[in-house]
Design an enzyme around this catalytic site. Sequence first.
Site, PDB file in Angstrom:
ATOM      1  N   HIS A 257       0.829  -1.215   0.000  1.00 44.16           N
ATOM      2  CA  HIS A 257       0.000   0.000   0.000  1.00 44.16           C
ATOM      3  C   HIS A 257       0.862   1.264   0.000  1.00 44.16           C
ATOM      4  O   HIS A 257       0.724   2.130  -0.880  1.00 44.16           O
ATOM      5  CB  HIS A 257      -0.916  -0.024   1.231  1.00 44.16           C
ATOM      6  CG  HIS A 257      -1.778   1.179   1.383  1.00 44.16           C
ATOM      7  ND1 HIS A 257      -3.124   1.176   1.103  1.00 44.16           N
ATOM      8  CD2 HIS A 257      -1.499   2.444   1.807  1.00 44.16           C
ATOM      9  CE1 HIS A 257      -3.629   2.377   1.327  1.00 44.16           C
ATOM     10  NE2 HIS A 257      -2.663   3.164   1.771  1.00 44.16           N
ATOM     11  N   GLU A 258       1.747   1.365   0.979  1.00 48.61           N
ATOM     12  CA  GLU A 258       2.570   2.572   1.075  1.00 48.61           C
ATOM     13  C   GLU A 258       3.547   2.678  -0.095  1.00 48.61           C
ATOM     14  O   GLU A 258       3.907   3.784  -0.515  1.00 48.61           O
ATOM     15  CB  GLU A 258       3.316   2.593   2.408  1.00 48.61           C
ATOM     16  CG  GLU A 258       2.418   2.629   3.643  1.00 48.61           C
ATOM     17  CD  GLU A 258       1.462   3.813   3.681  1.00 48.61           C
ATOM     18  OE1 GLU A 258       1.708   4.823   2.978  1.00 48.61           O
ATOM     19  OE2 GLU A 258       0.444   3.718   4.395  1.00 48.61           O
TER      20      GLU A 258
ATOM     21  N   HIS B  49       1.926   4.532  -2.892  1.00 47.56           N
ATOM     22  CA  HIS B  49       2.091   5.981  -2.740  1.00 47.56           C
ATOM     23  C   HIS B  49       3.488   6.408  -3.184  1.00 47.56           C
ATOM     24  O   HIS B  49       3.656   7.383  -3.916  1.00 47.56           O
ATOM     25  CB  HIS B  49       1.902   6.380  -1.275  1.00 47.56           C
ATOM     26  CG  HIS B  49       0.510   6.268  -0.773  1.00 47.56           C
ATOM     27  ND1 HIS B  49      -0.568   6.822  -1.416  1.00 47.56           N
ATOM     28  CD2 HIS B  49       0.009   5.672   0.348  1.00 47.56           C
ATOM     29  CE1 HIS B  49      -1.667   6.577  -0.723  1.00 47.56           C
ATOM     30  NE2 HIS B  49      -1.345   5.881   0.346  1.00 47.56           N
TER      31      HIS B  49
END
Length: 602
Positions: A391-392, A395
């Site tokens: 997820h990160e 980003h």
Amino acid sequence: MTEKLATRTEVPDELKWNLKDLYSSDDAFEQAAAAFKEKLKSFGEHEGHVADSAESLYKTFSDGVALDNELKRLYVYCMTRDHSDTTNPQGTKLLTEGQGLFSAFGAATAFLNVEVTRITSDEFKKLLSDEPRLEEYKRYIEVNFLRNRDHILPTEQEKILAKSDTVFNSSENIYSNLNDADIKFGEVKDENGDIVELTPARYSEFMNSTNRGLRKQVSENFKTAYKNLQHTFAATLTAHMNGVIVKNQLHNFKTAREGELFQNEIPESVYDTLVTTVHNHLDGQHRFMQLRKDVMGLNQMYGYDTRVPLVGGSKLKFTFSESKSIVLDALKILGDDYVTGLKHEFSEGWIDAAENVGKYSGGYQIDVYGVHPYVLLNWSDNYDGLTTLAHESGHAMQSYLTDQFQAVQNTDYPIFTAEIASTTNENLLMAYMLDKYADNKAMKAYLLQTSIETFIGTVNTQAMYAEFEHQCYETVEDGEPLTADRLGELYGELDRQYDGPALSTTSKMSPSWAGIPHFYTNYYVYQYATSMAISTILADRIYRKVPGALEQYKAFLKAGSSQAPIDLIKQAGVDVTSGQYLDDAFAVLDKRIAELKELLGK
């Protein structure tokens, strides 16, 4: 013997951020901060002359954007120093200084809003014609200034408001100190019989345990900790929301939500469509809760029963090193350039992985143009940890690619699109894992369960958070007190609506709202829900190799803020102005629930 959480000095360097890429030391930061303050003074020379000519307008924004990026570099250093250990007074001092720099920047540039918004549409066209270099700042000026014509104060008032930022930010700082440094969750006896200190990361681990007594104790410890401080948390949240409301009212917005969504160019109808459509599909969550209750053979099922694997012995565990390898393999479908970026992230100090005493909770990514993204994790050796890394990293890679293809003024993409990049990675990781374990019935069931819970936790639960947050703002805007009891009642009622009749509760009020830091990032959480729904569709197309899907998605990742969010998403193949994308995403959820039910023989 009690196992204690590591102190910051005990964490290996390879699991820490490399902050030297920002500044070599605190002293170097102080020197840069002092130089920045002098540049701010020089920037004041533009006041009163911003629109004198096309050249002066260009020079103003060229200087201003450069200062804005330098400010971010300074602030990220302060923030990461503090968030790595909030008990360290030096980090707290630096964060306070960084917030002071933000206030100083806001005050020094406050005249821009007033002077730029005086420029008429015809005058702006003429200025663009006179100075071709202004074209690169065209969207930046239009979005951040010209569209604000009805939402600015006179220059002196904007300066005073900017200088008040440290006051408006104080609630968030208090919350962080309370939630990350002061609150204690006690000790519990783990599955091995060892007494360990309970932490947020261990909470995540223990709530997956098959030991129901452990889960119950962990749940009670957390609820007790937040209940004991609920009045302080309530006062802090109320103060924060009052500040948000005041700032938006001063800028001529009818409500806080109108002002906050205006900043990201998102119609309020998108928010309302989300909440309404999720309510229309709550039967899926209710069916899954009933399936869980049936499989576990429980007469009464409680909140602490809702995360344990339904197939015993199938819980996946990975080290941080193993997880990096899995993410690299799962996301190679996104291309060599994407994988190259991931390898930089995983090996060059972009990630602060280990949990330690005083570390900021949760996870996030923040980018510094011209340096690289920084990712915060609180690592746990479970599937949640693996998913959070993916997820990160979504980003981080959006920032990495955007920085390569956009000028700095077009790189600060809004949260609305940022969460699509992160949750697309989650969905691609899940598709990869389901394929990998396709012939393992128990593991496939575990992964399907995880996929369903991730969707519900990101779409339904975040929509619930959004509904709760909006109710809180409306309460404050109506002049009603936002007490701990009121907050507990609001949150408890929504909990029951979303979870459905299969889940039992011991109280009509819940203190769980106090542990959610995202309420201090105004009207933020709804974007998790919209993004997961969008990314469910995008990832499915990419994984099935639908012609053009990958190319559209990569163009989206590289676009930054060069277009309006809704337009960028539409070009990627999803129309967010229609509720159909949510219906399509829930169809995927329903299919997976049915598949899991069949797999479990229910």
